[in-house]
Design a protein around this motif. Structure first.
Motif, short mmCIF file in Angstrom:
data_model
loop_
_atom_site.label_atom_id
_atom_site.label_comp_id
_atom_site.label_asym_id
_atom_site.label_seq_id
_atom_site.Cartn_x
_atom_site.Cartn_y
_atom_site.Cartn_z
N ALA A 8 7.06 4.96 3.13
CA ALA A 8 5.61 5.17 4.14
C ALA A 8 4.46 5.20 3.23
CB ALA A 8 5.60 6.66 5.04
N ARG A 9 4.65 6.08 1.87
CA ARG A 9 3.17 6.29 1.17
C ARG A 9 3.07 4.71 0.58
NH1 ARG A 9 5.43 10.94 -0.32
NH2 ARG A 9 6.39 10.30 -2.09
N LEU A 10 4.10 4.05 0.09
CA LEU A 10 4.02 2.64 -0.44
C LEU A 10 3.82 1.64 0.49
CD1 LEU A 10 7.20 3.16 -2.83
CD2 LEU A 10 4.62 2.45 -3.51
N ALA A 11 4.08 1.58 1.70
CA ALA A 11 3.71 0.75 2.67
C ALA A 11 2.04 0.96 2.89
CB ALA A 11 4.56 0.72 4.00
N LEU A 12 1.95 2.19 3.17
CA LEU A 12 0.33 2.64 3.62
C LEU A 12 -0.55 2.02 2.20
CD1 LEU A 12 -1.57 3.75 5.51
CD2 LEU A 12 -1.08 5.87 4.34
N SER A 13 -0.02 2.15 1.00
CA SER A 13 -0.91 1.89 -0.17
C SER A 13 -1.08 0.41 -0.15
CB SER A 13 -0.33 2.36 -1.32
OG SER A 13 -0.35 3.78 -1.46
N ALA A 14 0.05 -0.40 0.18
CA ALA A 14 0.23 -1.85 0.21
C ALA A 14 -0.85 -2.37 1.07
CB ALA A 14 1.61 -2.17 0.24
N ALA A 15 -0.78 -1.72 2.10
CA ALA A 15 -1.60 -2.19 3.20
C ALA A 15 -3.30 -2.18 2.87
CB ALA A 15 -1.40 -1.42 4.77
N PHE A 16 -3.44 -0.86 2.40
CA PHE A 16 -4.78 -0.41 1.85
C PHE A 16 -5.22 -1.72 0.94
CE2 PHE A 16 -7.54 1.18 -1.48
CZ PHE A 16 -8.65 1.52 -0.74
N PHE A 17 -4.32 -1.51 0.02
CA PHE A 17 -4.93 -2.93 -1.01
C PHE A 17 -5.02 -4.30 -0.42
CE2 PHE A 17 -2.86 0.36 -3.98
CZ PHE A 17 -3.91 1.12 -4.38
N ARG A 18 -4.12 -4.40 0.73
CA ARG A 18 -4.38 -5.72 1.27
C ARG A 18 -5.85 -6.15 1.68
NH1 ARG A 18 -0.54 -8.49 5.61
NH2 ARG A 18 -1.42 -10.65 5.83
N VAL A 19 -6.51 -5.03 2.16
CA VAL A 19 -7.89 -5.11 2.67
C VAL A 19 -8.73 -4.91 1.48
CG1 VAL A 19 -9.44 -4.14 4.33
CG2 VAL A 19 -7.12 -4.50 5.02
N ALA A 20 -8.68 -3.89 0.69
CA ALA A 20 -9.53 -3.55 -0.21
C ALA A 20 -9.81 -4.33 -1.37
CB ALA A 20 -9.03 -2.18 -0.99
N LYS A 21 -8.77 -5.15 -1.58
CA LYS A 21 -8.83 -6.08 -2.83
C LYS A 21 -9.84 -7.29 -2.37
CE LYS A 21 -5.03 -9.35 -1.26
NZ LYS A 21 -3.74 -9.78 -1.61
N ARG A 22 -10.27 -7.53 -1.25
CA ARG A 22 -10.95 -8.57 -0.68
C ARG A 22 -12.50 -7.77 -0.76
NH1 ARG A 22 -7.69 -12.24 0.90
NH2 ARG A 22 -6.01 -11.85 1.74
N HIS A 23 -12.63 -6.67 -0.74
CA HIS A 23 -14.16 -5.93 -0.80
C HIS A 23 -14.48 -5.40 -1.84
CE1 HIS A 23 -13.99 -7.35 3.50
NE2 HIS A 23 -12.88 -6.89 3.64
N VAL A 24 -13.48 -4.82 -2.86
CA VAL A 24 -13.95 -3.91 -3.95
C VAL A 24 -13.54 -4.77 -5.26
CG1 VAL A 24 -13.47 -1.93 -4.89
CG2 VAL A 24 -13.49 -2.07 -2.46
N PRO A 25 -14.34 -4.89 -6.22
CA PRO A 25 -13.93 -5.48 -7.68
C PRO A 25 -12.81 -4.86 -8.22
CG PRO A 25 -16.41 -4.81 -7.40
CD PRO A 25 -15.74 -4.22 -6.19
N ILE A 26 -11.74 -5.70 -8.75
CA ILE A 26 -10.59 -5.21 -8.99
C ILE A 26 -10.39 -3.96 -9.96
CG2 ILE A 26 -10.03 -7.06 -10.54
CD1 ILE A 26 -7.40 -5.72 -8.16
N ALA A 27 -11.51 -4.09 -10.86
CA ALA A 27 -11.52 -3.08 -12.13
C ALA A 27 -11.66 -1.57 -11.25
CB ALA A 27 -12.49 -3.34 -13.24
N VAL A 28 -12.87 -1.79 -10.43
CA VAL A 28 -13.23 -0.60 -9.64
C VAL A 28 -12.05 0.06 -8.70
CG1 VAL A 28 -14.70 0.47 -7.91
CG2 VAL A 28 -15.63 -1.27 -9.51
N LEU A 29 -11.22 -0.96 -8.15
CA LEU A 29 -10.17 -0.43 -7.31
C LEU A 29 -9.12 0.07 -8.19
CD1 LEU A 29 -9.08 -0.83 -4.38
CD2 LEU A 29 -8.17 -2.89 -5.05
N ILE A 30 -8.93 -0.52 -9.16
CA ILE A 30 -7.73 0.17 -10.07
C ILE A 30 -8.02 1.57 -10.78
CG2 ILE A 30 -6.52 0.01 -12.26
CD1 ILE A 30 -6.59 -3.11 -11.66
#
Length: 163
Positions: free
Chosen positions: A25-47
């Motif tokens: 559940a935690r991994l699926a939620l994280s992956a779903a979050f990153f699916r959206v966030a990667k389009r809106h947040v610079p990758i270095a900031v996201l990491i």
């Protein structure tokens, strides 16, 4: 039953303990979050913001994270192939939560188009990918604290496989 239903049933049969369900559940939620966030947040900031503040030291759980993370990343896409960036970011974050010191690699190759690939390494081993890092890519590394490390050098000898 649909294809997704069959795949989810197969994954559910692989869960060894209730903790695996929570990890999924935690991994699926994280992956779903990153699916959206990667389009809106610079990758270095996201990491950098991916690195959790609290860490637990649980070496036994680390071994399941890559396998369950691959299932979770496929599940959020309806059972199709996982996106390597979403999968790698989710696995990287969970490994950090469990006290590991993974490295996250982003590789890029320029040609007619820009190609990219992401993967996680732990103890010199590539996690959750069947093949090793692609050759001919410029690689950008992030350490276990989310800090950027640039490297154009060839990769050291790596082991590829699941943990």
């Amino acid at each position: 039953m649909t294809r997704l239903g069959h795949q989810l049933r197969r994954v559910a049969q692989e869960f060894r303990a209730p903790a695996d369900v929570w990890l999924f559940a935690r991994l699926a939620l994280s992956a779903a979050f990153f699916r959206v966030a990667k389009r809106h947040v610079p990758i270095a900031v996201l990491i950098q913001h991916t690195v959790p503040a609290k860490r637990r030291n649980d070496a036994a759980r680390r071994d399941r994270i890559a396998q369950v993370g691959a299932w979770a990343a496929r599940a959020i896409r309806g059972g199709t192939n996982a996106n390597c960036l979403e999968q790698s970011l989710a696995i990287y974050r969970q490994l950090l939560r469990y006290g590991a010191e993974p490295r996250l690699a982003l590789g890029f190759r320029r040609g007619e188009t820009v190609l990219g690939h992401a993967w996680v390494m732990l103890d010199g081993e590539v996690l959750a990918h069947r093949a090793g890092p692609p050759s001919g890519y410029e690689i950008i590394w992030f350490d276990s604290k989310g800090r950027l490390e640039r490297s154009n050098q060839d990769l050291p000898a790596l082991r590829v496989g699941g943990r």
